[in-house]
Design a protein around this motif. Sequence first.
Motif, short mmCIF file in Angstrom:
data_model
loop_
_atom_site.label_atom_id
_atom_site.label_comp_id
_atom_site.label_asym_id
_atom_site.label_seq_id
_atom_site.Cartn_x
_atom_site.Cartn_y
_atom_site.Cartn_z
N MET A 155 0.83 -1.17 0.00
CA MET A 155 0.00 0.00 0.00
C MET A 155 0.88 1.25 0.00
N GLU A 156 0.58 2.16 -0.92
CA GLU A 156 1.33 3.41 -0.99
C GLU A 156 0.67 4.46 -0.13
N ASN A 157 1.47 5.15 0.64
CA ASN A 157 0.96 6.26 1.45
C ASN A 157 1.34 7.56 0.78
N LYS A 158 0.33 8.31 0.34
CA LYS A 158 0.55 9.60 -0.29
C LYS A 158 -0.39 10.62 0.34
N VAL A 159 0.15 11.80 0.63
CA VAL A 159 -0.64 12.85 1.27
C VAL A 159 -0.36 14.16 0.56
N PHE A 160 -1.40 14.99 0.44
CA PHE A 160 -1.29 16.33 -0.11
C PHE A 160 -1.56 17.31 1.02
N VAL A 161 -0.64 18.27 1.22
CA VAL A 161 -0.81 19.29 2.26
C VAL A 161 -0.99 20.63 1.57
N LEU A 162 -2.06 21.31 1.92
CA LEU A 162 -2.37 22.61 1.34
C LEU A 162 -1.77 23.70 2.21
N GLY A 163 -0.74 24.37 1.70
CA GLY A 163 -0.09 25.45 2.42
C GLY A 163 1.33 25.12 2.81
N SER A 164 2.27 25.97 2.38
CA SER A 164 3.68 25.74 2.66
C SER A 164 4.22 26.68 3.74
N GLY A 165 3.32 27.17 4.57
CA GLY A 165 3.75 28.00 5.69
C GLY A 165 4.38 27.14 6.78
N SER A 166 4.57 27.72 7.94
CA SER A 166 5.25 26.98 9.00
C SER A 166 4.46 25.75 9.45
N TRP A 167 3.15 25.89 9.62
CA TRP A 167 2.34 24.77 10.09
C TRP A 167 2.26 23.67 9.03
N GLY A 168 1.99 24.04 7.77
CA GLY A 168 1.90 23.05 6.70
C GLY A 168 3.21 22.33 6.47
N THR A 169 4.31 23.06 6.53
CA THR A 169 5.63 22.45 6.35
C THR A 169 5.96 21.51 7.50
N ALA A 170 5.64 21.91 8.71
CA ALA A 170 5.90 21.04 9.87
C ALA A 170 5.08 19.75 9.78
N LEU A 171 3.80 19.87 9.44
CA LEU A 171 2.95 18.69 9.29
C LEU A 171 3.47 17.79 8.18
N ALA A 172 3.81 18.38 7.04
CA ALA A 172 4.33 17.60 5.91
C ALA A 172 5.63 16.90 6.29
N SER A 173 6.48 17.57 7.03
CA SER A 173 7.75 16.99 7.44
C SER A 173 7.56 15.78 8.35
#
Length: 64
Positions: free
Chosen positions: A1-19
């Motif tokens: 199973m592939e895990n892929k996620v899209f995060v809307l917003g490259s600000g501090s919160w979006g970048t931290a969540l994506a990281s």
Amino acid sequence: MENKVFVLGSGSWGTALASVLADNQVDVLIYGRDKNEVDDINQNHRNSKYFSTNLPVNLKATND
């Protein structure tokens, strides 16, 4: 199973969540409006505007 996620917003919160997701072996695509931020994430694996640490290589960004 592939895990892929899209995060809307490259600000501090979006970048931290994506990281955090990318650190847990999830392929992440983050959307940002600022082309310089998107380029920084893709080319340097950083979001220098908000963080001084390197981002995981499985975190990619787009402004399209």
